[in-house]
Scaffold this motif. Structure first.
Motif, PDB file in Angstrom:
ATOM      1  N   ASP A  86     -48.295 120.561  37.666  1.00 20.92           N
ATOM      2  CA  ASP A  86     -48.054 121.418  36.086  1.00 20.92           C
ATOM      3  C   ASP A  86     -48.775 122.277  35.467  1.00 20.92           C
ATOM      4  O   ASP A  86     -48.758 123.339  35.265  1.00 20.92           O
ATOM      5  CB  ASP A  86     -46.675 121.206  36.144  1.00 20.92           C
ATOM      6  CG  ASP A  86     -45.028 121.953  37.484  1.00 20.92           C
ATOM      7  OD1 ASP A  86     -46.097 121.088  38.338  1.00 20.92           O
ATOM      8  OD2 ASP A  86     -44.386 121.860  36.090  1.00 20.92           O
ATOM      9  N   GLY A 347     -44.651 125.349  37.055  1.00 23.57           N
ATOM     10  CA  GLY A 347     -43.719 124.317  38.383  1.00 23.57           C
ATOM     11  C   GLY A 347     -42.153 124.388  37.651  1.00 23.57           C
ATOM     12  O   GLY A 347     -42.107 124.535  36.348  1.00 23.57           O
ATOM     13  N   LEU A 451     -42.923 127.125  49.873  1.00 26.29           N
ATOM     14  CA  LEU A 451     -42.598 127.285  48.478  1.00 26.29           C
ATOM     15  C   LEU A 451     -41.102 126.394  47.729  1.00 26.29           C
ATOM     16  O   LEU A 451     -41.364 124.985  47.131  1.00 26.29           O
ATOM     17  CB  LEU A 451     -43.734 127.655  46.771  1.00 26.29           C
ATOM     18  CG  LEU A 451     -43.596 127.664  45.635  1.00 26.29           C
ATOM     19  CD1 LEU A 451     -44.523 126.246  44.928  1.00 26.29           C
ATOM     20  CD2 LEU A 451     -44.188 128.624  45.102  1.00 26.29           C
ATOM     21  N   VAL A 455     -39.833 123.500  45.207  1.00 23.99           N
ATOM     22  CA  VAL A 455     -39.757 123.511  43.687  1.00 23.99           C
ATOM     23  C   VAL A 455     -38.073 122.859  42.797  1.00 23.99           C
ATOM     24  O   VAL A 455     -37.670 122.082  41.983  1.00 23.99           O
ATOM     25  CB  VAL A 455     -39.049 125.033  43.583  1.00 23.99           C
ATOM     26  CG1 VAL A 455     -40.955 125.502  43.532  1.00 23.99           C
ATOM     27  CG2 VAL A 455     -38.324 125.101  44.064  1.00 23.99           C
ATOM     28  N   TYR A 459     -40.858 116.319  44.560  1.00 25.69           N
ATOM     29  CA  TYR A 459     -41.467 114.841  44.095  1.00 25.69           C
ATOM     30  C   TYR A 459     -41.017 113.936  44.171  1.00 25.69           C
ATOM     31  O   TYR A 459     -41.224 112.955  44.480  1.00 25.69           O
ATOM     32  CB  TYR A 459     -42.234 115.610  42.895  1.00 25.69           C
ATOM     33  CG  TYR A 459     -43.326 115.433  42.631  1.00 25.69           C
ATOM     34  CD1 TYR A 459     -44.768 114.673  42.859  1.00 25.69           C
ATOM     35  CD2 TYR A 459     -42.752 114.639  41.170  1.00 25.69           C
ATOM     36  CE1 TYR A 459     -45.575 114.148  42.329  1.00 25.69           C
ATOM     37  CE2 TYR A 459     -44.295 113.855  40.633  1.00 25.69           C
ATOM     38  CZ  TYR A 459     -45.397 113.638  41.193  1.00 25.69           C
ATOM     39  OH  TYR A 459     -45.871 112.412  40.731  1.00 25.69           O
TER      40      TYR A 459
END
Length: 600
Positions: A86, A347, A451, A455, A459
């Motif tokens: 980020d 991010g 994307l 978001v 992760y």
């Protein structure tokens, strides 16, 4: 010998948690820039947030005086950079102020996704790269394997890597000698007109805007009249100096040197990161290239819980934007939350850090809306429009082309977790690309995916499914058409724009079901039934009801005929019906905060 030939400008780049800040501590210590009494872990991480989270958020510059083995005193300008994806914009800005880079790798974890990305950034910037393997003191360290992986990226010999332990100080002297030997001295002519690049800045309540500059050509002197070329603003250089890491005023900064400049400017919009500082009386003919504007990946609304705090929020965002050039802001109005700002972030971590900094540094209480990405909408015969907020998304129906941003992701993972990673990617509409085996310990997987699927919690899922071994790096990969719809949340028949979201049609029902269930628990009971509905256009896809409070109107009715009780109940029913027609639903701010938390 010219003093410029004794200057070495370099930065430390690496994947997150590979030891950049600890190495910076050891370099400061070995150069005698900081005493043992002042020494602490992560000296250059000055923000409370950085120290609490153990990550670097802001790039920091420091000047070291080093006595070389040849008896000469060298000036080492070190820039410590962040490692998280980020904050890659901070890294790219730092590279522009350097001639060399230390590419750091953990001897235990080896090459990770951000290692590869940062290496490419440094190569593109034309820097001299010194491969460094850190944490060789760990029992599980495999420095030879890490050096071999580094040589595969850089195309050199594994023997070129330097083995160090930033924790114990082993190998630091050899590394410093290698910096002096390999990093070229800066180019530049002190006889030419002044040309200095602003690579960072921040706002000081007493001294105004403080700029970090790298002098490219000419000489910057204290007291001289300078001009910011982007705005044409002229100011006196009230103070110039170097960071050791304390601020030390000096009389001049020559070509190739890194330092700070204070002009006393209080107006935030007069100074921009990437601008060129030149002399007002003998200006440079052409501005420096500066930086490309960062492209935000995630958008969210930030609103004060108290509407009276709106002016304070605007001032706080403008000051923060001076220190964080990748943040974008635009005013926004919400019927539910009032006046606020639609902000663009690189991010989710970036968004979280910005919100925490605003609350801590300015004593604000904020509500952040659900994050979304920027969609591209093309109406028949019209030009593409960028839609950053679900409130602006077109209603269903009509010949409207909707495109969403995609990314190209690079994932490094041990082979035994490859199946779990591929399962996550396919569940998020991902398209798998080539798979490369980097030895027996690591697999490099390339893929493309929307994307919007990344978001929120991609992760976290990736880390949990791979026990923390996977690493991720990504870059934009253009726009592609998709079947997207806007899911609206209606309370008592009225849409609440703060809860709206743009999702893929296949996931619309799941999102609507989850939100109405969550809101039913959060909204307090009213004096009338409150229907909570999730709808796509005019079609309701999910519903829950908050049942009304009921006052016991028969409490004082004792004895008498049953018709007396029926009359009281009928009167109550009629009153509730009229109240429902004119009543508005009370939604506490805590319900907004809880409902808009990042969804799992």
């Amino acid at each position: 010998m010219s003093s410029r030939t004794l200057i070495r400008n370099f930065c430390i780049i690496a994947h997150i948690d590979h030891g950049k800040s600890t190495l910076a501590d050891r370099l400061l210590e070995s150069a005698g820039a900081i005493s043992q009494r002042e020494m602490r872990d992560q000296v250059l991480d000055t923000m409370d947030l950085e120290r609490e989270r153990g990550i670097t958020i802001k790039a920091q510059a420091v000047r070291l005086d080093y006595q070389g083995s040849d008896g000469l005193t060298y000036v080492l300008n070190l820039i410590d950079t962040p490692g998280h994806v980020d904050f890659s914009y901070e890294v790219s800005r730092s590279l522009a102020a350097c001639e060399g880079a230390l590419l750091l790798v953990d001897a235990n974890q080896g090459v990770q996704a951000q290692t590869v990305a940062n290496a490419y950034l440094a190569v593109e910037a034309g820097l001299e790269i010194i491969p460094v393997v850190n944490k060789i003191d760990l029992p599980s360290a495999e420095p030879e394997r890490a050096a071999e992986e580094l040589s595969r990226i850089l195309g050199g010999d594994p023997a070129d890597s330097i083995f160090i332990s930033a924790k114990t100080g082993e190998g630091i002297d050899e590394l410093t000698e290698r910096i002096v030997e390999m990093v070229p001295p800066p180019a530049g002519d002190e006889e030419l007109p002044l040309s200095a690049l602003i690579f960072d800045s921040y706002y000081d309540i007493y001294r105004g805007v403080v700029c970090y500059v790298r002098v490219m050509e000419g000489t910057l002197s204290a007291g001289e009249r300078v001009m910011f070329m982007a705005t044409g603003e002229q100011r006196d250089a009230a103070e110039i100096g170097v960071l050791t890491p304390a601020s030390v005023p000096v009389h001049t900064l020559g070509a190739g040197e890194v330092g700070y400049l204070i002009t006393g400017a209080k107006e935030i919009d007069q100074v921009r990161v990437g601008d060129t500082v030149t002399s007002a009386y003998r200006p440079a003919t052409q501005a420096l290239a500066g930086y490309t504007d960062p492209r935000p990946m995630v958008f969210a609304g930030i609103f004060p819980t108290d509407g009276d705090d709106y002016p304070r929020l605007r001032e706080a965002l403008e000051k923060l934007r001076l220190n964080d050039a990748s943040l974008q802001i635009a005013p926004e109005f919400s019927q539910a939350l009032g006046f606020g700002f639609r902000c663009g972030f690189l991010g989710l971590l970036h968004m979280e850090i910005v919100r925490e900094r605003l609350e801590r540094e300015n004593d604000l209480d904020l509500v952040t809306t659900s994050p979304s990405v920027a969609y591209r909408v093309t109406r028949p015969g019209g030009k593409p429009d960028e839609v950053r907020s679900p409130a602006d998304f077109p209603a269903p129906g009509g010949e409207v082309l909707v495109e969403e941003p995609w990314i190209k992701a690079l994932i490094l993972v041990p082979p035994e977790f490859l199946g779990a990673v591929m399962e996550i990617l396919t569940s998020r509409r991902g398209e798998l690309g080539p798979i490369n085996y980097l030895g027996t310990e690591r697999v490099e997987l390339t893929c493309r995916l929307p994307l919007a699927e990344v978001v929120f919690d991609f992760y976290d899922h990736l880390k949990s499914k791979t026990r923390g071994f996977a690493s991720l790096d990504y870059e934009p990969d253009g726009y592609h058409s998709s079947d997207l719809v806007k899911v609206e949340l209606l309370l008592n028949g009225s849409p609440v724009d703060a809860f709206s979201a743009v999702v893929h049609r296949q996931k619309a029902y799941g999102y609507g079901r989850e939100m109405v269930t969550r809101l039913r628990k959060l909204i307090p009971r009213q004096l009338f039934d409150v229907p909570i509905q999730a709808a796509i256009g005019s079609r309701v896809i999910s519903r829950e009801t908050v049942r009304a409070k009921r006052k016991d109107v028969l409490a004082k009715c004792y004895g008498g005929d049953v018709t007396r009780k029926k009359k009281l109940l009928a009167r109550q029913k009629e009153g509730k019906r009229r109240m429902k027609m004119v009543g508005s639903v009370e939604v506490p701010s805590e319900a907004f905060v809880a409902a808009l938390q990042v969804r799992d």
